[in-house]
Design an enzyme around this catalytic site. Structure first.
Site, short mmCIF file in Angstrom:
data_model
loop_
_atom_site.label_atom_id
_atom_site.label_comp_id
_atom_site.label_asym_id
_atom_site.label_seq_id
_atom_site.Cartn_x
_atom_site.Cartn_y
_atom_site.Cartn_z
CD1 TRP A 55 -2.17 -2.24 1.68
CD2 TRP A 55 -3.00 -1.18 -0.11
NE1 TRP A 55 -3.18 -3.01 1.16
CE2 TRP A 55 -3.71 -2.39 0.07
CE3 TRP A 55 -3.35 -0.35 -1.17
CZ2 TRP A 55 -4.74 -2.77 -0.79
CZ3 TRP A 55 -4.37 -0.74 -2.02
CH2 TRP A 55 -5.06 -1.94 -1.82
CG ASP A 60 -3.09 3.65 4.34
OD1 ASP A 60 -4.11 3.41 5.02
OD2 ASP A 60 -2.85 3.10 3.24
CE LYS A 106 -8.41 -3.41 3.99
NZ LYS A 106 -7.78 -2.47 3.07
C1 LIG Z 1 -7.20 -1.94 2.01
C2 LIG Z 1 -6.14 -0.91 2.12
C3 LIG Z 1 -6.05 0.17 1.22
C4 LIG Z 1 -7.00 0.33 0.05
O1 LIG Z 1 -8.23 0.67 0.48
P1 LIG Z 1 -9.38 0.99 -0.59
O2 LIG Z 1 -10.49 1.38 0.30
O3 LIG Z 1 -9.63 -0.26 -1.36
O4 LIG Z 1 -8.91 2.10 -1.45
C5 LIG Z 1 -5.06 1.09 1.42
N1 LIG Z 1 -4.18 0.98 2.43
C6 LIG Z 1 -4.22 -0.04 3.30
C7 LIG Z 1 -3.23 -0.10 4.40
C8 LIG Z 1 -5.21 -1.01 3.17
O5 LIG Z 1 -5.25 -2.04 4.04
#
Ligand SMILES: *Cc1c(COP(=O)(O)O)cnc(C)c1O
Length: 368
Positions: free
Chosen positions: A110, A179, A203
């Site tokens: 990511w 993030d 998540k």
């Molecule tokens: C799942 C995830 C993303 C992507 O998320 P989307 O909602 O599909 O854009 C980005 N960063 C991390 C750490 C993730 O686990």
């Protein structure tokens, strides 16, 4: 094998990395609100986002999230769309001004996507990349060569695919943008250590569709006075996340999850449970005499995504098939790591981890 009580509604132990398992009590509440929300005569999905009932839903969601994370006064909380992935672009569009650069720490897939999006907009410095070790650890941030004058430092708290986590808040005197998609609400965070935190809901917070952005007042000040409206943090902040129709249903369910977490002891309690869950699986890996190999270095082992490999692809396939027979599902690892990934977010029960650990020990004994 351990005997586990049948799960409500014949549900499986769902190790999905996202969207993922939600608390049953929340799903039951959603079911009850689906046709007639609190006597309004309309489904929660059918309420105008300008209605009193919906205003209360979004305001309570924000207030409860502030309580859970102890978000300092002055920080903005936004509920946006486009996932964490749109934030890769939106944050660089807002904070990586012409002539400036920003630092990126790449600890997995990511972070790599985040820097790729930023590089289309401005100068993105890769100051750390664990690629040579196939992303099995995180660096000590204080030891990295930060670029003097960089607009911000971008980190990924927990890399969902590799299962590596810093496990601590940064202690730096530069604006950190994080993030936190796959670890938010799994443990307390010191929000004051961050200029911005963002996370997709699917998540730890609820169904896909809303992305939480937490912005410090200083960082919001740095946003340009005008940019594309839908990419403008100021516009979303000034309109209380209602510049356009927000992802109403996703915010509503996330709000129920926040209430559920508060009622169950908040993030300190979640942290204790999550550590016990993860330890159960890491003990199964470490106690297998080398049959299972953990991907992450022990000091960066994720509490949310437990990644491990088996001695061969054939054994992995057999493992996944047998696991399904025990209602242990969605365990296949991402192809970049191989093997298995057990995602055990907040709503995943400890008994599912215990059953998994027993199954792992039994499978290793028969196949080792
Ligand atoms: C799942 C995830 C993303 C992507 O998320 P989307 O909602 O599909 O854009 C980005 N960063 C991390 C750490 C993730 O686990």
């Amino acid at each position: 094998m351990v005997t586990v009580a049948p799960q409500p509604y014949d549900r499986v132990f769902n190790f999905s990395a996202g969207p993922c398992t939600l608390p049953v009590s929340v799903l039951e509440q959603v079911r009850d609100d689906l046709l007639n929300y609190k006597g309004s005569g309309a489904s929660v999905m059918e309420l105008s986002h300008r209605s009193k009932a919906y205003e209360q839903i979004i305001q309570e969601a924000e207030a409860d999230l502030r309580t859970l994370l102890a978000i300092p006064e002055g920080y903005k909380v936004l509920f946006l769309q486009g996932g964490a992935s749109l934030q890769f672009t939106m944050l660089a569009n807002s904070f990586l001004a012409a002539g400036q650069s920003a630092d990126y720490v790449i600890t997995g897939t990511w972070g790599k996507k985040a820097i790729e999006a930023a590089a289309l907009i401005g100068t993105a410095n890769k100051i750390f990349d664990a690629k040579a070790d196939n992303y099995n650890h995180c660096p000590d941030l204080a030891s990295l060569p930060l670029t003097p004058g960089a607009a911000y430092l971008h980190t990924t708290a927990n890399e969902t695919i590799q299962g590596v986590d810093f496990l601590a808040d940064p202690q730096l005197n530069v604006p950190v943008i994080c993030d936190a998609s796959s670890m938010i609400l799994s443990r307390p965070m010191d929000v004051s250590r961050y200029a911005m935190i963002y996370a997709g809901a699917q998540k730890n917070m609820g169904p896909a569709g809303n992305t939480v952005v937490i912005l410090s007042p200083e960082q919001l000040e740095k946003a340009p006075a005008s940019t594309h409206p839908m990419l403008d943090y100021r516009i979303h902040a000034e309109n209380g996340s209602m510049y356009n129709t927000p992802p109403c249903f996703s915010i509503y369910v996330a709000g129920l999850v926040y209430k559920h977490l508060i009622a169950n002891g908040g993030l300190a309690a979640m942290q204790a449970t999550n550590e016990a869950k993860a330890q159960t699986l890491y003990d199964a890996i470490d106690g297998s005499g080398g049959f299972y190999k953990g991907h992450a270095k022990p000091e960066n082992r994720s509490r949310m995504n437990v990644t491990f490999t088996l001695p061969s692809d054939d054994l992995t396939a057999a493992f996944l098939k047998e696991a399904k027979g025990h209602k242990l599902e969605e365990l296949k690892g991402h192809r970049s790591v191989g093997g298995c990934r057990a995602s055990i977010y907040n709503a995943f029960p400890l008994e599912g981890c215990q059953l998994m650990a027993e199954f792992m020990a039994d499978f290793a004994k028969r196949n080792g």
